[in-house]
Design an enzyme around this catalytic site. Structure first.
Site, PDB file in Angstrom:
ATOM      1  CG  ASP A 123       2.748  16.642 -18.835  1.00  0.00           C
ATOM      2  OD1 ASP A 123       3.532  16.790 -17.629  1.00  0.00           O
ATOM      3  OD2 ASP A 123       2.591  17.504 -19.394  1.00  0.00           O
ATOM      4  CG  ASP A 160       5.237  16.557 -14.528  1.00  0.00           C
ATOM      5  OD1 ASP A 160       3.914  15.903 -14.483  1.00  0.00           O
ATOM      6  OD2 ASP A 160       5.403  17.585 -15.256  1.00  0.00           O
ATOM      7  CB  SER A 210       4.572  21.556 -16.124  1.00  0.00           C
ATOM      8  OG  SER A 210       5.257  19.946 -16.474  1.00  0.00           O
ATOM      9  CG  HIS A 211       8.766  20.614 -14.742  1.00  0.00           C
ATOM     10  ND1 HIS A 211       7.831  20.732 -16.071  1.00  0.00           N
ATOM     11  CD2 HIS A 211       9.783  21.370 -15.000  1.00  0.00           C
ATOM     12  CE1 HIS A 211       8.576  21.617 -16.783  1.00  0.00           C
ATOM     13  NE2 HIS A 211       9.705  21.973 -16.128  1.00  0.00           N
ATOM     14  CE  LYS A 268       5.476  16.664 -21.031  1.00  0.00           C
ATOM     15  NZ  LYS A 268       5.941  18.066 -21.697  1.00  0.00           N
ATOM     16  CG  ASP A 311       1.438  18.779 -15.778  1.00  0.00           C
ATOM     17  OD1 ASP A 311       2.867  18.615 -15.665  1.00  0.00           O
ATOM     18  OD2 ASP A 311       1.079  19.120 -16.949  1.00  0.00           O
TER      19      ASP A 311
HETATM   20  C1  G1P Z   1      10.291  22.075 -21.277  1.00  0.00           C
HETATM   21  C2  G1P Z   1      11.048  20.619 -22.218  1.00  0.00           C
HETATM   22  C3  G1P Z   1      10.130  20.038 -23.246  1.00  0.00           C
HETATM   23  C4  G1P Z   1       8.454  20.089 -22.804  1.00  0.00           C
HETATM   24  C5  G1P Z   1       8.290  21.402 -22.001  1.00  0.00           C
HETATM   25  C6  G1P Z   1       6.785  21.017 -21.206  1.00  0.00           C
HETATM   26  O1  G1P Z   1      10.305  23.097 -22.251  1.00  0.00           O
HETATM   27  O2  G1P Z   1      12.294  20.821 -22.459  1.00  0.00           O
HETATM   28  O3  G1P Z   1      10.391  19.007 -23.890  1.00  0.00           O
HETATM   29  O4  G1P Z   1       7.981  19.818 -23.857  1.00  0.00           O
HETATM   30  O5  G1P Z   1       9.165  21.502 -20.902  1.00  0.00           O
HETATM   31  O6  G1P Z   1       6.980  20.140 -20.560  1.00  0.00           O
HETATM   32  P1  G1P Z   1      11.458  24.081 -22.376  1.00  0.00           P
HETATM   33  O7  G1P Z   1      11.730  24.665 -20.946  1.00  0.00           O
HETATM   34  O8  G1P Z   1      12.766  23.522 -22.555  1.00  0.00           O
HETATM   35  O9  G1P Z   1      11.012  25.067 -23.348  1.00  0.00           O
HETATM   36 ZN    ZN Z   2       4.113  18.351 -16.819  1.00  0.00          ZN
END
Ligand code: G1P
Ligand code: ZN
Length: 547
Positions: A285, A281, A115-116, A380, A283
């Protein structure tokens, strides 16, 4: 041509436990011999009936994506999948993977993404399994995968050279067909079916409307180029940083005011001529929505999308319900109340929305962490949120900040912020949460700086569709005046622990709506620190990321 399956002996690795969204570790961890293979084998062992079925495979293009795809293709052949749909060059954004799984009625999908989180040889890598509904596998599945990783003795693969993934077309590994697909086409077609593209195109053609979309050198670049510039006719150059790079150009592909500071600055500078900004971000989403000199808070964004659903073709006939993760602000609850539809409160993580969406109980979902989506996929979806906003802007002919301010006037403002304490020691994070949990029953009635605690609990969720129960999903402290502070540890980090403190205060009086967020929340911040003993336990007086 049937191929011989080779069983390679292996031994378990500790810590292959999927977190909020799949297994995320440093690339250096994933590169250890047998590490990825063990996890993939654990997924395949947990599945049943995959023989002859279709698997979708792709990722956000980060470092190690290409190597991992080849490994997984060989293992997919060994476990007996009949076909794998792979995005060209191994690319599929997370929402696009979900769309492809659904459109082609695949058995499931493997998405490679962190992801990010930052990428590159020293950055992060990740893998998760999505079910045939296109959504992340639920907790009982990921728990079973984890158990399997702890007892694994071998993984199955076949001998086959790497496949050239650069051209759309079909090849084979033994009996398994590898279909290399255009990673954008199915997704773009789906989005086009949801929104009023003609109207958005007219908005984008107006000389007084200029938009910038920042793909942050990550996977959304090709998707945004195709949809915004090619299909909707936005001027060339609307999409910036649009070539996905394995290390995201050394940046941090997280669309928030800290990591997308350039975009926020450009929208704050009248000389830029920009009226609307957005970013996504690693990926694809997550989303960030920026108006002129105004960053829309993700929780507000969800509420605005819900309140304006009638303007968007796909949602004009009504919303079945809405859902938000527990720490997300209650702004959308107010909209649901006004619309007379249910509002569900789920634990953090998109996997909890799946059953509600599948059962038709809700149409829109969102999280405070820049995630919004709908029943069009089971992830998402960053670009979806951007198009939804463009559709609203096109119909209402008002700037984004005015739309949010009007929303506040109608529903009141849920002032909201998240404070992150990243990279604290795991033991400190655990101690803070355990201490707080142990004191929960003593908190109601106590006062800090004039604020009085009404209730305190540890959020547990029972899925209303399948009855499954998830415990310890965040500690909630609710005050007399309706404000709240929520505490939880991140389940996506790869280094130490991250404490997230979510702060929310409701202001009804429109005369007070322009108060700066952090100023409005300052007393609550003091209470959160005092109650959870953040500074005392972690040694941190202030958070390092505020969003
Ligand atoms: C974080 C975000 C959560 C999201 C997840 C995946 O998770 O807070 O809302 O679904 O990334 O993108 P966390 O690091 O808080 O467990
Ligand atoms: Zn992501």
């Amino acid at each position: 041509m049937t191929m011989q399956v080779i069983s390679v002996p292996s031994t378990p690795f500790s810590g292959q436990k999927p977190g909020t969204s799949g297994l995320r570790k440093k690339v250096t961890v994933f590169r250890q011999a047998r590490y990825l293979e063990n996890f993939v084998q654990a997924i395949f062992d947990t599945l049943s009936g995959q023989q002859g079925q279709t698997l979708v495979l792709g990722g956000d293009g980060r470092y190690y994506n290409d190597v991992a795809i080849q490994t997984i293709l060989r293992m997919a052949a060994a476990t007996g999948f009949g076909r794998v749909l792979v995005g060209r060059n191994g690319i599929l954004s997370t929402p696009a993977a979900s769309a492809v799984i659904r459109k082609w009625q695949a058995f499931g999908g493997i998405i490679l993404s962190a992801s990010h989180n930052s990428g590159g040889p020293d950055g992060d890598f990740g893998i998760k399994y999505n079910l045939g509904n296109g959504g992340p596998a639920n907790e009982s599945f990921t728990d079973a995968v984890y158990l399997r990783t702890q007892e694994i003795r071998a993984y199955d693969t076949v001998e086959s050279p790497d496949i050239d993934l650069s051209k759309v077309g079909e090849t084979c590994i033994g009996d398994m067909v590898v279909s290399i697909i255009d990673p954008v086409a199915d997704y773009a077609e789906l989005l086009e079916s949801l929104f009023d593209f003609d109207r958005i195109a007219r908005l984008l053609a107006r000389p007084d409307f200029r938009m910038r979309f920042d793909a942050m050198h990550a996977v959304t670049g090709p998707y945004a180029l195709e949809i915004l510039e090619n299909r909707l006719g936005a001027p060339p150059g609307t999409v910036v940083n649009c070539i996905p790079l394995p290390d995201f150009a050394g940046g941090h592909p997280d669309p928030n005011p800290v990591y997308a500071a350039d975009l926020v600055a450009a929208l704050a500078d009248s000389r830029s001529g920009l009226s609307f900004g957005a970013a996504s971000d690693g990926d694809g989403d997550r989303n960030m929505i920026v108006g002129r000199n105004f960053v829309v808070s993700p929780s507000d964004s969800l509420a605005v999308l819900a309140a304006n659903h009638a303007l968007v073709p796909a949602y004009a006939s009504g919303l079945a319900g809405v859902a938000r993760s527990m720490p997300t602000s209650c702004a959308v609850d107010r909209v649901a109340e006004a619309l007379g539809i249910p509002c569900y409160e789920t634990p953090t993580g998109w996997k909890y929305f799946g059953s509600l969406l599948d059962a038709g109980r809700c149409t829109l979902c969102g999280e405070e962490s820049a995630g919004t989506g709908s029943n069009h996929v089971r992830e998402k979806d960053g670009l979806w949120a951007v198009l939804y906003w463009l559709n609203i802007l096109a119909v209402r002919d008002l700037p984004a900040d005015v739309i949010v301010r009007e929303h506040w006037r109608r529903f009141g403002r849920n002032v909201y912020s998240r404070h992150d304490y990243e990279g604290i020691e795991i033991a400190q994070g655990d101690r803070l949460m355990n201490d707080l949990r142990a004191r929960l029953s003593q908190l109601p009635g106590s006062e800090y700086g004039g604020l009085r605690i009404a209730t305190a609990d540890d959020f547990a969720y029972v899925d209303p569709v399948d009855g499954s129960r998830s415990e310890r999903q965040g500690i909630r402290i609710l005050l007399d005046d309706g404000s709240r502070a929520v505490f939880r540890l991140s389940g996506t980090g790869t280094e130490g622990a991250t404490l997230r403190v979510y702060l929310e205060r409701f202001i009804a009086d429109p005369g007070q709506h322009e108060i700066p967020t952090q100023e409005a929340l300052a007393p609550l911040v003091g209470l959160a620190d005092a109650v959870a003993r953040i500074a005392a336990i972690t040694g941190r007086k202030v958070p390092n990321v505020i969003s």
